[in-house]
Design a protein around this motif. Structure first.
Motif, mmCIF file in Angstrom:
data_model
loop_
_atom_site.group_PDB
_atom_site.id
_atom_site.type_symbol
_atom_site.label_atom_id
_atom_site.label_comp_id
_atom_site.label_asym_id
_atom_site.label_seq_id
_atom_site.Cartn_x
_atom_site.Cartn_y
_atom_site.Cartn_z
ATOM 1 N N THR A 194 -16.893 -15.292 -8.657
ATOM 2 C CA THR A 194 -16.179 -14.315 -7.831
ATOM 3 C C THR A 194 -16.915 -14.090 -6.516
ATOM 4 O O THR A 194 -16.301 -14.016 -5.447
ATOM 5 C CB THR A 194 -16.008 -12.996 -8.612
ATOM 6 O OG1 THR A 194 -15.331 -13.303 -9.831
ATOM 7 C CG2 THR A 194 -15.208 -11.975 -7.832
ATOM 8 N N ASP A 218 -8.738 -15.411 -12.624
ATOM 9 C CA ASP A 218 -9.545 -15.078 -13.802
ATOM 10 C C ASP A 218 -8.654 -14.102 -14.580
ATOM 11 O O ASP A 218 -8.698 -12.887 -14.372
ATOM 12 C CB ASP A 218 -10.863 -14.425 -13.369
ATOM 13 C CG ASP A 218 -11.757 -14.151 -14.570
ATOM 14 O OD1 ASP A 218 -11.287 -14.335 -15.712
ATOM 15 O OD2 ASP A 218 -12.921 -13.744 -14.375
ATOM 16 N N ASP A 223 -11.824 -9.662 -11.198
ATOM 17 C CA ASP A 223 -12.385 -8.493 -10.514
ATOM 18 C C ASP A 223 -12.502 -8.706 -9.006
ATOM 19 O O ASP A 223 -13.325 -8.088 -8.351
ATOM 20 C CB ASP A 223 -13.744 -8.127 -11.124
ATOM 21 C CG ASP A 223 -14.682 -9.320 -11.190
ATOM 22 O OD1 ASP A 223 -14.302 -10.386 -10.702
ATOM 23 O OD2 ASP A 223 -15.790 -9.181 -11.736
ATOM 24 N N ASP A 298 -10.161 -18.119 -7.663
ATOM 25 C CA ASP A 298 -11.222 -17.714 -8.599
ATOM 26 C C ASP A 298 -10.654 -17.958 -10.003
ATOM 27 O O ASP A 298 -9.459 -17.755 -10.230
ATOM 28 C CB ASP A 298 -11.535 -16.222 -8.398
ATOM 29 C CG ASP A 298 -12.767 -15.785 -9.182
ATOM 30 O OD1 ASP A 298 -13.482 -16.656 -9.728
ATOM 31 O OD2 ASP A 298 -13.020 -14.564 -9.257
HETATM 32 MG MG LIG Z 1 -15.623 -13.360 -11.763
#
Ligand SMILES: [Mg+2]
Ligand SMILES: Nc1ncnc2c1ncn2[C@@H]1O[C@H](COP(=O)(O)OP(=O)(O)OP(=O)(O)O)[C@@H](O)[C@H]1O
Length: 428
Positions: A194, A218, A223, A298
């Protein structure tokens, strides 16, 4: 009704555009610029929606016009008509443009661009569907429209969509520009995916403002929005929903970041994230590649079906591992597997993250364990956690930090223009 206005010194381009737009085009010859941009602004039709500036206007003239026209009509869509030249990115940086169009673009490309800008303006409450009376490829009756509840309504009004419309600018679109999709992957969690994804998006946005989108794929515990202090209204679940087949709906699923890029936020719950079909995820990447110059993804740690689906749709992969032996071994296994199943991406960048002299391993040891050269070493740095806790990309939060510098070297492997642009800015 004349929603389009052209200010240009090219009679040839004027004739072409008139053939495409007919009565919907007003033309103000560039010669009026002799009397200043206000003289042009005073000749605007009653309610212009989109102004095309150029060809054959210089930077100062275009800037003066952009200011004078938007002072009179703040919601005006602005397109610069100009061939692809090396200084074009400065124009895009310094002028509040919505799109760049080559004067040599085909009629289809020109119409598609005008059409997309019109759709975006309608979705963002800058214009109403009726402003583009007798639209180009848009058929008023056919255009699905989204109200606050996401349902389709018959008689759309700009006022109905305005409150939910995100506050973001349309990506500058340059005809024929190749697009890249970059996934950040790691076999194990917590390696720095990330961190890298967020900083890559922020760095690429420096050379392609508003033409970068970061997808938080993800799917269970994404996040990205926390790392960027964003509070999204919509998430990846909306972006892959059937309704998002409509481009306007897809765009409302994006969240704008002040660093001039967009984010597809992670799923609101692990169950919802898990329920996203793998083919829908692949389709989302492909669709965004049609609108953005860079798509950064991501991913979920490991090689689950979602991560594999991402790898099938990207041009570059950034593999991240820390300096621990289990992570390095897992990376080797991942490489072996991807090579065996034919999914090893063409452009591979191996990042050794959180390097630390106290780990007991050298970079050479790490290379031996994973069986591949390390391309970039990112040192362990407390600035990484600080930036993430503040919700700011590290490269903007602490540009001199060694980890930030290392991330910049990863950026210049992926997009060498980042370096050129910085050097130019420093020279200035
Ligand atoms: Mg991550
Ligand atoms: N170079 C670094 N120096 C210091 N801390 C780092 C560095 N890179 C990442 N971190 C920290 O390590 C933690 C994990 O990083 P990050 O969230 O980027 O990893 P991830 O691979 O996305 O994790 P997950 O698999 O949980 O999604 C974070 O707290 C981050 O701030």
């Amino acid at each position: 009704m004349t929603p389009y206005v052209l200010v240009s010194r090219s009679a040839e381009y004027e004739t072409r555009l008139r053939t495409l737009l007919g009565e919907r085009l007003a033309v103000i010859p560039g010669e009026f610029l002799t009397f200043g941009p206000e003289a042009v602004a005073s000749r605007l039709p009653e309610a212009p929606r989109v102004a095309l500036l150029g060809p054959v206007l210089n930077f100062e003239e275009t800037r003066g016009l952009a200011e004078a026209l938007t002072a009179k009509h703040p919601d005006l869509g602005l397109i610069v008509v100009r061939e692809q030249r090396s200084d074009l990115e400065d124009w895009v940086d310094e002028l509040e443009l919505h799109a760049v169009l080559s004067p040599d673009a085909s009629d289809d490309t020109t119409v598609a661009l005008l059409d997309r800008l019109a759709s975006w303006m309608i979705a963002n409450g800058r214009a109403s569907l009726h402003d583009f009376d007798a639209p180009l490829a848009l058929e008023i009756d056919d255009l699905p429209f989204v109200d606050l509840t996401g349902s389709t309504v018959d008689e759309p009004e700009a006022a109905e969509v305005e409150p939910s419309a995100p506050d973001w600018e349309f990506p500058p679109i340059e005809a024929g520009m190749p697009t890249e999709a970059i996934a950040v992957v790691a076999p194990k969690g917590g390696q720095g995916k990330t961190t890298l994804a967020v900083n890559l998006a922020a760095g690429l946005a420096e050379i392609a403002p508003n033409s970068v989108v970061l997808i938080d794929a993800d799917l269970q515990f994404g996040d990205v929005t926390t790392a960027l202090a964003l509070e999204p209204e919509r998430t990846i679940v909306d972006a892959v929903a059937d309704a998002a087949a409509d481009e306007i709906v897809l765009k409302t699923a994006l969240t704008h970041h002040s660093g001039s890029f967009f984010v597809v936020a992670g799923a609101p719950s692990p169950e919802l994230g898990d329920s996203i079909p793998t083919d829908a995820l692949g389709r989302l990447i492909e669709r965004l590649r049609a609108s953005f110059r860079y798509v950064v993804v991501d991913t979920t740690p490991g090689l689950g079906e979602h991560a594999l689906a991402v790898l099938e749709h990207i041009t570059d992969a950034v593999f991240v591992t820390s300096m621990s032996v289990p992570s390095l071994r897992a990376m080797r296994t991942e490489f072996d597997l991807l090579t065996r199943i034919g999914l090893m991406p063409g452009n591979r960048h191996v990042v050794l993250n959180q390097t630390d002299r106290l780990s007991g391993l050298t970079v050479r040891d790490a290379e031996n364990i994973i069986g591949a050269p390390i391309d970039v070493e990112v040192p362990r740095s407390s600035a990484v956690l600080l930036a993430s806790n503040r919700g700011v990309p590290l490269i903007h939060d602490d540009a001199r930090d060694p980890a930030a510098k290392a991330i910049r070297s990863l950026l210049s492997r992926i997009a060498p223009e980042v370096d050129q642009k910085r050097r130019r800015a420093q020279r200035r």
